[in-house]
Design an enzyme around this catalytic site. Structure first.
Site, PDB file in Angstrom:
ATOM      1  N   ASP A  45       1.040  -1.064   0.168  1.00 25.35           N
ATOM      2  CA  ASP A  45       0.199  -0.073  -0.264  1.00 25.35           C
ATOM      3  C   ASP A  45       1.059   1.168  -0.143  1.00 25.35           C
ATOM      4  O   ASP A  45       1.873   1.765   0.825  1.00 25.35           O
ATOM      5  CB  ASP A  45      -0.272  -0.131   1.107  1.00 25.35           C
ATOM      6  CG  ASP A  45      -1.859   1.080   0.547  1.00 25.35           C
ATOM      7  OD1 ASP A  45      -2.161   2.382   0.558  1.00 25.35           O
ATOM      8  OD2 ASP A  45      -3.416  -0.172   1.269  1.00 25.35           O
ATOM      9  N   SER A  86      -7.089   4.046  -1.100  1.00 28.92           N
ATOM     10  CA  SER A  86      -6.902   2.152  -0.980  1.00 28.92           C
ATOM     11  C   SER A  86      -7.759   1.330  -1.429  1.00 28.92           C
ATOM     12  O   SER A  86      -7.923   0.104  -1.629  1.00 28.92           O
ATOM     13  CB  SER A  86      -6.381   1.859   0.148  1.00 28.92           C
ATOM     14  OG  SER A  86      -4.909   2.973   0.412  1.00 28.92           O
ATOM     15  N   GLU A 261      -1.259  -8.263   2.259  1.00 29.34           N
ATOM     16  CA  GLU A 261      -0.338  -6.969   1.605  1.00 29.34           C
ATOM     17  C   GLU A 261       0.514  -6.680   2.800  1.00 29.34           C
ATOM     18  O   GLU A 261       0.206  -6.261   4.078  1.00 29.34           O
ATOM     19  CB  GLU A 261      -1.693  -6.031   2.606  1.00 29.34           C
ATOM     20  CG  GLU A 261      -1.949  -4.690   1.866  1.00 29.34           C
ATOM     21  CD  GLU A 261      -2.889  -3.303   2.821  1.00 29.34           C
ATOM     22  OE1 GLU A 261      -3.469  -4.006   3.189  1.00 29.34           O
ATOM     23  OE2 GLU A 261      -3.406  -2.237   2.374  1.00 29.34           O
ATOM     24  N   ASP A 266       2.436   2.776   3.269  1.00 27.49           N
ATOM     25  CA  ASP A 266       1.619   4.056   3.437  1.00 27.49           C
ATOM     26  C   ASP A 266       1.486   4.328   4.987  1.00 27.49           C
ATOM     27  O   ASP A 266       0.960   6.007   4.460  1.00 27.49           O
ATOM     28  CB  ASP A 266      -0.022   3.497   2.750  1.00 27.49           C
ATOM     29  CG  ASP A 266      -0.999   4.364   2.622  1.00 27.49           C
ATOM     30  OD1 ASP A 266      -1.142   5.275   1.514  1.00 27.49           O
ATOM     31  OD2 ASP A 266      -2.139   4.472   3.586  1.00 27.49           O
ATOM     32  N   HIS A 270       2.337   8.802   4.731  1.00 29.41           N
ATOM     33  CA  HIS A 270       1.324   9.943   5.810  1.00 29.41           C
ATOM     34  C   HIS A 270       1.661  10.447   6.247  1.00 29.41           C
ATOM     35  O   HIS A 270       1.893  12.106   6.685  1.00 29.41           O
ATOM     36  CB  HIS A 270      -0.031   9.195   5.434  1.00 29.41           C
ATOM     37  CG  HIS A 270      -1.488   8.767   4.913  1.00 29.41           C
ATOM     38  ND1 HIS A 270      -1.799   9.934   3.835  1.00 29.41           N
ATOM     39  CD2 HIS A 270      -1.426   7.189   4.890  1.00 29.41           C
ATOM     40  CE1 HIS A 270      -2.457   8.435   3.692  1.00 29.41           C
ATOM     41  NE2 HIS A 270      -2.594   7.441   3.433  1.00 29.41           N
ATOM     42  N   ASP A 308      -1.317   0.355  -4.809  1.00 33.21           N
ATOM     43  CA  ASP A 308      -2.611   0.782  -5.274  1.00 33.21           C
ATOM     44  C   ASP A 308      -2.165   2.505  -5.777  1.00 33.21           C
ATOM     45  O   ASP A 308      -3.059   2.507  -5.893  1.00 33.21           O
ATOM     46  CB  ASP A 308      -3.401   0.979  -3.635  1.00 33.21           C
ATOM     47  CG  ASP A 308      -3.026   1.033  -2.316  1.00 33.21           C
ATOM     48  OD1 ASP A 308      -1.533   1.266  -2.792  1.00 33.21           O
ATOM     49  OD2 ASP A 308      -3.621   0.872  -1.455  1.00 33.21           O
ATOM     50  N   HIS A 309      -1.227   2.227  -4.895  1.00 33.23           N
ATOM     51  CA  HIS A 309      -1.164   4.064  -5.279  1.00 33.23           C
ATOM     52  C   HIS A 309       0.204   4.479  -4.314  1.00 33.23           C
ATOM     53  O   HIS A 309       0.615   3.738  -3.711  1.00 33.23           O
ATOM     54  CB  HIS A 309      -1.645   5.726  -4.892  1.00 33.23           C
ATOM     55  CG  HIS A 309      -2.304   4.962  -3.373  1.00 33.23           C
ATOM     56  ND1 HIS A 309      -1.705   5.313  -2.309  1.00 33.23           N
ATOM     57  CD2 HIS A 309      -3.477   4.610  -2.820  1.00 33.23           C
ATOM     58  CE1 HIS A 309      -1.912   4.938  -1.466  1.00 33.23           C
ATOM     59  NE2 HIS A 309      -3.683   4.375  -1.559  1.00 33.23           N
ATOM     60  N   HIS A 334      -2.348  10.844  -1.171  1.00 33.58           N
ATOM     61  CA  HIS A 334      -1.402   9.979  -1.849  1.00 33.58           C
ATOM     62  C   HIS A 334      -1.176  11.256  -3.511  1.00 33.58           C
ATOM     63  O   HIS A 334      -1.342  11.648  -3.226  1.00 33.58           O
ATOM     64  CB  HIS A 334      -2.821   8.918  -2.665  1.00 33.58           C
ATOM     65  CG  HIS A 334      -3.069   8.512  -1.213  1.00 33.58           C
ATOM     66  ND1 HIS A 334      -4.654   7.460  -1.248  1.00 33.58           N
ATOM     67  CD2 HIS A 334      -1.958   7.629  -0.069  1.00 33.58           C
ATOM     68  CE1 HIS A 334      -4.692   6.835  -0.176  1.00 33.58           C
ATOM     69  NE2 HIS A 334      -3.703   7.114   0.760  1.00 33.58           N
TER      70      HIS A 334
HETATM   71 MG    MG Z   1      -4.531  -0.887   2.345  1.00 36.51          MG
HETATM   72 ZN    ZN Z   2      -3.230   6.372   2.172  1.00 37.37          ZN
END
Ligand code: MG
Ligand code: ZN
Length: 374
Positions: A45, A86, A261, A266, A270, A308-309, A334
């Site tokens: 992620d 996400s 995952e 991610d 953040h 995902d990004h 993101h």
């Molecule tokens: Mg996730």
């Molecule tokens: Zn995120």
């Protein structure tokens, strides 16, 4: 004044029209040379190209991703925004539809769309989910639940009773057994349904014994699991156990679908915390290595690694050197950069090129030969 109004109207119109019709890709019509029996989809992620690069340069210039013969790029945008979240991102992989941010396996009209995990289950394959977030968080949820908002964690937990998922490991125990929206105990309901359930209160993950004749669930934390650098250790052993379990559980020898995952790459983005990103990236890297060791021996498993990004608008700035990243960030959210896709095994050749994130769903189904008998 009038100019401002027009500029605002134009801005609103532009943000509302973030999604032009997708371009066809040369890989859209490819057929696999050989069918895959199993698919392991690894989602990092928030793992953009810079996250991968920072992991590489922080790890003696080595990553397990270098073992993959096929690399592609996907366009990560959502139906209602160039910047995906996400939920929409995972729904694209799981269901093959572009949807709005926050949607869990529902389309833009909030209608449920069957996920590849549900389809695999219906076709007699074994199925599993492993995550370093809660198991009801957007990414894993989009493979098993159908809700209009990713925040509906307790509804998502209840949907684990709707699909016969065979193996799951992740956090979020409180959404199962100490619920705010009702008095149900989903943990006990899963046990009553025949699951062997266990959690971190009862035993450490490495003490868990598996019985592959039953379904299995292990909840690693009450809410979010710890970051790797604070002592979370389960992603690699849980992923290895998932493979061993699904191989054994697949008595009909039809194969399996497993999603793993690395959720907290991610969260490092953040937090604009480069060390958090890199430590999560290198934990995920070890899992990729273990999966590749297995897939190379097995020969029938398609392995896909993607994200995902991207998160953070992360950059490796001047002043960086091997082993020391001088990080910059442009955002605490993101970004819309295209995302690398790595593939190995039967059907891997389908994943070369540039395509929509939804094409990953189509390509996985094609590799599994799901398209032949709809
Ligand atoms: Mg996730
Ligand atoms: Zn995120």
């Amino acid at each position: 004044m009038k100019k401002c109004v027009w500029a605002l109207a134009l801005l609103l119109w532009m943000t509302g029209c973030a999604t032009p019709a997708p371009n066809p890709s040369p890989s859209d019509d490819l057929r696999p040379a050989r069918k895959a029996k199993n698919v392991i989809l690894l989602i990092g992620d928030g793992m953009g190209l810079t996250q991968i690069s920072a992991g590489l340069y922080s790890n003696n210039n080595k990553l397990e991703l270098e073992r993959f013969p096929v690399v592609g790029l996907h366009k990560s945008y959502a139906a209602n925004s160039l910047i995906t979240d996400s939920a929409a991102g995972a729904t694209a992989f799981a269901c093959g539809v572009k949807t709005y941010n926050g949607a869990i396996a529902v389309d833009t009209d909030t209608n449920s769309v069957r996920t590849i995990l549900e389809e695999a289950e219906a076709r007699g394959l074994a199925t599993g989910l492993v995550a370093t977030s809660t198991i009801v968080h957007a990414t894993p949820a989009s493979f098993i639940a159908h809700v209009k908002s990713r925040q509906m964690y307790e509804d998502i937990a209840a949907e684990f009773l709707q699909t016969e998922i065979d193996f799951f490991v992740g956090g979020g125990k409180k959404y199962f057994d100490r619920r705010e929206t009702d008095d149900r105990n989903i943990y006990q309901e899963l046990e009553a349904k025949g699951y062997v359930m266990s959690d971190y209160f009862q035993k450490d993950f490495d003490k868990v014994k598996i019985d592959a004749t039953k379904n299995f669930g292990y909840l690693t934390a009450d809410a979010d699991p710890l970051p790797y650098r604070q002592g979370r250790k389960y992603l690699k052993p849980a992923s290895e156990m998932a493979i061993e379990f699904l191989e054994e559980h697949d008595a009909a020898d039809k194969g399996y679908f497993l999603m793993i995952e690395g959720a907290q790459i991610d969260w490092g983005g953040h937090a604009n915390d480069s060390d958090y990103i890199i430590t999560e990236m290198l934990d995920f890297n070890q899992v990729i290595g273990a999966v590749m060791d297995y897939a190379e021996k097995d020969g029938e498993t398609l392995v896909i690694v993607t994200a995902d990004h991207e998160t953070g608008g992360y950059a490796i700035n001047p002043g960086s050197r091997m082993g020391r990243i001088e990080a910059g960030f442009t955002s605490d959210y993101h970004t819309a950069a295209m995302i690398p896709v790595f593939a190995y095994g039967p059907g891997a050749e389908l994943f070369a090129g540039i395509y929509e994130n939804t094409a990953i769903h189509t390509k996985m189904r094609r590799a599994l030969n799901f398209e032949r008998n709809q």
